[in-house]
Write a protein that holds these residues in place. Structure first.
Motif, short mmCIF file in Angstrom:
data_model
loop_
_atom_site.label_atom_id
_atom_site.label_comp_id
_atom_site.label_asym_id
_atom_site.label_seq_id
_atom_site.Cartn_x
_atom_site.Cartn_y
_atom_site.Cartn_z
N VAL A 105 -12.29 -0.16 -22.98
CA VAL A 105 -11.05 0.23 -22.52
C VAL A 105 -11.16 1.52 -21.84
N ASP A 106 -10.38 1.58 -20.79
CA ASP A 106 -10.46 2.93 -19.96
C ASP A 106 -8.96 3.44 -19.95
N LYS A 107 -8.88 4.40 -20.96
CA LYS A 107 -7.21 4.81 -21.10
C LYS A 107 -6.99 6.20 -20.08
N ARG A 108 -5.90 5.87 -19.46
CA ARG A 108 -5.28 6.80 -18.25
C ARG A 108 -4.14 7.33 -19.02
N SER A 109 -3.66 8.57 -18.84
CA SER A 109 -2.44 9.13 -19.21
C SER A 109 -1.51 9.71 -17.96
N GLY A 110 -0.16 9.59 -18.12
CA GLY A 110 0.78 10.00 -17.38
C GLY A 110 1.07 9.32 -15.98
N GLY A 111 1.86 9.96 -15.44
CA GLY A 111 2.42 9.16 -14.11
C GLY A 111 1.41 9.25 -12.84
N ASP A 112 0.78 10.38 -12.75
CA ASP A 112 -0.12 10.56 -11.70
C ASP A 112 -1.33 9.54 -11.83
N THR A 159 0.69 -1.20 0.10
CA THR A 159 -0.01 0.03 0.11
C THR A 159 0.85 1.23 0.09
N GLN A 160 2.19 1.06 0.32
CA GLN A 160 2.99 2.40 0.32
C GLN A 160 3.78 2.39 -1.11
N VAL A 161 3.32 3.52 -1.76
CA VAL A 161 3.74 3.61 -3.23
C VAL A 161 3.97 5.08 -3.57
N ASN A 162 5.21 5.20 -4.34
CA ASN A 162 5.27 6.47 -4.81
C ASN A 162 5.82 6.88 -5.96
N LEU A 163 5.24 8.02 -6.73
CA LEU A 163 5.75 8.29 -8.05
C LEU A 163 7.31 8.86 -7.91
N VAL A 164 8.06 8.62 -8.71
CA VAL A 164 9.51 9.26 -8.53
C VAL A 164 9.97 9.54 -9.85
N GLU A 165 11.07 10.50 -9.90
CA GLU A 165 11.54 10.53 -11.10
C GLU A 165 13.14 10.01 -11.01
N GLU A 166 13.40 9.37 -12.18
CA GLU A 166 14.51 8.66 -12.49
C GLU A 166 15.50 9.49 -13.66
N ALA A 167 16.73 9.64 -13.30
CA ALA A 167 17.61 10.05 -14.25
C ALA A 167 17.85 9.18 -15.43
N THR A 168 18.12 9.88 -16.55
CA THR A 168 18.42 9.01 -17.71
C THR A 168 19.88 8.72 -17.76
N THR A 169 20.35 7.29 -17.65
CA THR A 169 21.96 7.10 -17.63
C THR A 169 22.39 6.53 -18.92
N PRO A 170 23.77 6.41 -19.29
CA PRO A 170 24.12 6.08 -20.78
C PRO A 170 23.78 4.45 -20.55
N LEU A 171 23.62 3.99 -21.68
CA LEU A 171 23.49 2.76 -21.92
C LEU A 171 24.77 1.86 -22.00
N ALA A 172 24.83 0.70 -21.64
CA ALA A 172 25.95 -0.24 -21.77
C ALA A 172 25.85 -1.02 -23.03
#
Length: 368
Positions: free
Chosen positions: A337-344, A16-29
């Motif tokens: 179909v019920d479409k939702r957009s975005g992180g929130d 039940t403990q859930v958070n929307l977070v931001e991730e940095a884009t890192t270079p690919l190996a």
């Protein structure tokens, strides 16, 4: 490309403990690709993944569903089924713009490690994933899917993994001579896996067992109108079923109270009791001292691997394709179909499904 993208982190010990977070884009190996998730489904199946995120013996080792997309020290990242497009590639055989159906983390973007790339797709070879069921590690090019139709696109993430599970359960029943049952009781009958099971059994020629969908009283009429089951009754009508007719129970939600009523009513005339998921994650398990057969779990990846070994991959795929296309002809009248957009919206969809408030007549599709 944005320097950051969103993702959703879940507490491994408290889903039940859930958070929307931001991730940095890192270079690919070398050997990696970055994909942008185009769409994915949020279903009760995902809640089962969260419930079994920590090791629970499902995979025959000390791994759980959290191990697909995060290391042990990190918060859980929920697996989802969907479509994604390659936005960056450092892997041979994979180009920017390629599109794949498969298993992704609940996030805007994902980095995958490519192995065995070919015309049909590739396998993710992240070390911790190689000891997990291979069905989850295969990514299929949309153009190579033999039973893909553009008109069905949004129904793939909503129904495909759940329909496959239902189809495999139906196959197991037929393989086991229906365990000697004359009626198959399917709990949480409005769930998408249950609908896949009911549909698949009904495709069998007579004679076959009667399918009885078990659902809440408010859902009986609408579910009966769909024609998926031979009969639909409410949970409080279980005791009206003929206990002299051998029965089998397929429990889609892990609701112990319903299981106890069925076991108590049929006793030794209950020939099999199969639990498939745990979408009712907070319901009392109540499995101790049940009369009748011992409950057995159903694990779709294991059944898939057995049938691929029995029939070969091509024949297995052909059988699934035929049944899937028949189901897709009726799916739009079963679920919208019920479409939702975005992180929130993605965060809200998870919480909605976790709370049990999601409308079973709708398929939630998140568009990151």
């Amino acid at each position: 490309m944005s320097a950051t993208s969103w993702a959703i982190d879940i507490d491994r010990d408290d889903i039940t403990q859930v958070n929307l977070v931001e991730e940095a884009t890192t270079p690919l190996a070398p050997g990696q690709i970055r994909v942008h998730l185009d769409s994915y489904a949020m279903t009760a199946n995902n809640i089962t993944y969260a419930v079994f995120g920590k090791p629970a013996g499902l995979f025959g080792n000390d791994q759980g569903y959290w191990d697909f997309f995060t290391e042990r020290a990190a918060p859980g990242r929920l697996p989802v089924w969907g479509f994604a497009t390659v936005t960056e590639s450092a892997a041979d055989g994979i180009s920017v713009g390629d599109r794949f159906y498969g298993y992704y983390p609940m996030a805007e973007n994902a980095v995958l490690n490519v192995g065995k790339a070919g015309p049909g797709g590739f396998t993710d070879v992240t070390p911790r994933r190689t000891t997990l069921p291979p069905i989850y590690n295969a990514y299929q090019r949309i153009e190579a899917l033999p039973d893909y139709r553009a008109a069905d696109h949004d129904y793939w993430p909503v129904f495909r993994p759940l329909f496959l599970t239902g189809w495999l359960i139906a196959d197991q029943f037929e393989d086991e001579s229906d365990y000697g049952a004359g009626q198959i009781l399917i709990a949480s009958a409005s769930s998408k896996t249950a609908i896949g099971l009911g549909f698949s059994i009904k495709q069998r020629p007579e004679p076959r067992p009667e399918t009885v969908g078990l659902t809440s009283a408010a859902n009986v009429d609408a579910l009966a109108d769909q024609g998926i089951y031979d009969r639909v009754i409410s949970y409080d009508q279980i005791m009206t079923l003929n206990a002299a007719t051998p029965a089998a129970l397929v429990d889609m939600a892990g609701n112990g109270a319903v299981t106890r009523v069925v076991h108590s009513h049929f006793g030794n005339n209950l020939k099999a009791s199969i639990i498939v998921g745990k979408s009712h994650w907070d319901a009392q398990a109540d499995g101790a001292g049940l009369p009748g057969p011992e409950r057995q779990g159903f694990f779709a990846p294991g059944r898939s691997q057995k049938r691929i070994a029995d029939w070969g991959g091509a024949a297995f795929g052909q059988k699934i394709a035929e049944s899937w296309l028949a189901f897709m002809d009726v799916a739009p009248r079963l679920t919208s179909v019920d479409k939702r957009s975005g992180g929130d919206a993605a965060l809200a969809a998870y919480r909605e499904m976790l709370s049990g408030q999601a409308d079973p007549k709708k398929g939630i599709v998140v568009v990151p």
